[in-house]
Design a protein around this motif. Structure first.
Motif, short mmCIF file in Angstrom:
data_model
loop_
_atom_site.label_atom_id
_atom_site.label_comp_id
_atom_site.label_asym_id
_atom_site.label_seq_id
_atom_site.Cartn_x
_atom_site.Cartn_y
_atom_site.Cartn_z
N MET A 1 52.30 -20.37 38.89
CA MET A 1 51.86 -21.24 37.80
C MET A 1 50.79 -22.20 38.33
O MET A 1 50.98 -22.81 39.37
CB MET A 1 53.05 -22.03 37.25
N THR A 2 49.68 -22.33 37.61
CA THR A 2 48.59 -23.21 38.06
C THR A 2 48.34 -24.30 37.03
O THR A 2 48.50 -24.10 35.83
CB THR A 2 47.30 -22.40 38.27
N GLN A 3 47.93 -25.47 37.52
CA GLN A 3 47.68 -26.61 36.66
C GLN A 3 46.31 -26.50 35.99
O GLN A 3 45.38 -25.90 36.54
CB GLN A 3 47.74 -27.89 37.48
N VAL A 4 46.18 -27.12 34.83
CA VAL A 4 44.91 -27.15 34.12
C VAL A 4 43.91 -27.95 34.96
O VAL A 4 44.20 -29.09 35.34
CB VAL A 4 45.06 -27.80 32.74
N PRO A 5 42.74 -27.38 35.29
CA PRO A 5 41.76 -28.12 36.11
C PRO A 5 41.12 -29.27 35.34
O PRO A 5 41.08 -29.26 34.10
CB PRO A 5 40.73 -27.05 36.47
N ASP A 6 40.61 -30.24 36.08
CA ASP A 6 40.03 -31.44 35.47
C ASP A 6 38.89 -31.08 34.52
O ASP A 6 38.76 -31.68 33.44
CB ASP A 6 39.54 -32.40 36.54
N TRP A 7 38.03 -30.12 34.92
CA TRP A 7 36.86 -29.81 34.08
C TRP A 7 37.29 -29.24 32.72
O TRP A 7 36.63 -29.50 31.71
CB TRP A 7 35.92 -28.84 34.79
N LEU A 8 38.41 -28.53 32.70
CA LEU A 8 38.87 -27.96 31.43
C LEU A 8 39.53 -29.03 30.57
O LEU A 8 39.40 -29.03 29.35
CB LEU A 8 39.83 -26.81 31.70
N ASP A 9 40.21 -29.98 31.21
CA ASP A 9 40.74 -31.14 30.48
C ASP A 9 39.60 -31.93 29.85
O ASP A 9 39.69 -32.39 28.71
CB ASP A 9 41.55 -32.04 31.43
N THR A 10 38.51 -32.09 30.61
CA THR A 10 37.34 -32.81 30.10
C THR A 10 36.77 -32.10 28.89
O THR A 10 36.45 -32.73 27.87
CB THR A 10 36.26 -32.92 31.20
N LEU A 11 36.65 -30.79 29.01
CA LEU A 11 36.13 -29.99 27.90
C LEU A 11 37.00 -30.15 26.66
O LEU A 11 36.50 -30.36 25.55
CB LEU A 11 36.06 -28.52 28.30
N LEU A 192 29.87 -27.77 34.20
CA LEU A 192 29.85 -26.69 35.20
C LEU A 192 28.50 -26.01 35.35
O LEU A 192 28.27 -25.28 36.31
CB LEU A 192 30.89 -25.62 34.83
N ASP A 193 27.61 -26.21 34.38
CA ASP A 193 26.35 -25.48 34.41
C ASP A 193 25.46 -25.97 35.54
O ASP A 193 25.60 -27.08 36.04
CB ASP A 193 25.61 -25.57 33.07
N GLN A 194 24.55 -25.10 35.98
CA GLN A 194 23.56 -25.41 37.00
C GLN A 194 22.17 -25.29 36.39
O GLN A 194 21.99 -24.54 35.42
CB GLN A 194 23.70 -24.44 38.19
N PRO A 195 21.20 -26.00 36.94
CA PRO A 195 19.83 -25.89 36.42
C PRO A 195 19.34 -24.44 36.49
O PRO A 195 19.53 -23.77 37.49
CB PRO A 195 19.02 -26.80 37.34
N TRP A 196 18.75 -23.98 35.39
CA TRP A 196 18.19 -22.63 35.35
C TRP A 196 16.91 -22.67 34.53
O TRP A 196 16.60 -23.68 33.90
CB TRP A 196 19.19 -21.62 34.81
N ASP A 197 16.17 -21.60 34.56
CA ASP A 197 14.84 -21.57 33.96
C ASP A 197 14.87 -20.89 32.58
O ASP A 197 14.83 -19.66 32.50
CB ASP A 197 13.88 -20.82 34.88
N PRO A 198 14.95 -21.65 31.48
CA PRO A 198 14.98 -21.05 30.15
C PRO A 198 13.65 -20.45 29.71
O PRO A 198 13.56 -19.85 28.63
CB PRO A 198 15.38 -22.22 29.24
N SER A 199 12.61 -20.60 30.57
CA SER A 199 11.33 -19.97 30.22
C SER A 199 11.34 -18.48 30.53
O SER A 199 10.40 -17.75 30.18
CB SER A 199 10.18 -20.66 30.96
#
Length: 213
Positions: A1-11, A192-199
């Protein structure tokens, strides 16, 4: 059993404040109720999300990567039960190991006349998954978040209509359309996202477009 991660609680905490684009706001009195399960878990390669590749023989969204899900039946009683039922039917997962966190705002898909509620959940006790409904599902993948946010796997994809949206190339799949748009929004809201090039804009491949039609 794993705990809900902080980033998912934030979401989850921010879910109801997610802005719905004007063109995806449900019209009054129209559209069939539907739900999809956005199931996050802790896999062998870190946090991941469950996606299916729809069968090319299917009646709905043939050949497309998607979240498990489908229409809300009267006996479901709502989007959460529908999302869990559909995910069990399509992937064989055990709903008892799924901890539902929240529902995102309803989104309207005009081409299918569906009002879709994304249900965000944590895979507290992961179970084995497979293409449990071969007529509808070709394969099932636990896609690592690290691969989704890798800038090298991200592009903008242009539809013949001229509209362009985010897309992901992961695990041999081209994730686009509704699924990619929701993933893009969730990864951004969860920080969680990282900079990427939308062009980097590419045209939707003809074979993918033909299946979608």
């Amino acid at each position: 059993m794993t705990q809900v991660p902080d980033w998912l609680d934030t979401l989850a905490a921010q879910a109801q404040r997610t802005r719905v684009p004007r063109y995806m706001r449900p019209p009054d009195g129209r559209g069939r109720a539907a739900a999809v399960l956005m199931l996050f878990g802790e896999g062998p390669h870190g946090p991941d999300v469950l996606l299916i590749q729809r069968s090319t023989r299917g009646r709905r969204h043939a050949g497309q990567p998607a979240f498990p899900g489908g229409g809300v039946d009267p006996e479901d009683g709502g989007p959460v039960a529908a999302a869990l039922r559909e995910a069990e039917e399509e992937t064989g997962l055990d709903p008892c190991g799924v901890h539902v966190l929240c529902m995102l705002p309803e989104l309207y898909l005009s081409h299918s006349d569906n009002r879709v509620t994304p249900v965000v959940a944590w895979w507290r006790e992961p179970s084995a998954v497979h293409a449990a409904s071969p007529d509808e599902v070709a394969s099932v993948e636990r896609v690592p978040i690290a691969e989704l946010v890798d800038p090298g796997n991200r592009i903008m994809l242009r539809h013949p209509s001229g509209m362009a949206g985010p897309a992901f190339r992961v695990r041999g799949m081209l994730v686009w359309g509704f699924t990619a748009m929701v993933l893009d929004s969730v990864l951004r809201e969860g920080g969680l996202d990282q900079p990427w090039d939308p062009s980097q804009v590419e045209d939707l491949p003809p074979e993918v477009l033909n299946l979608a039609r």
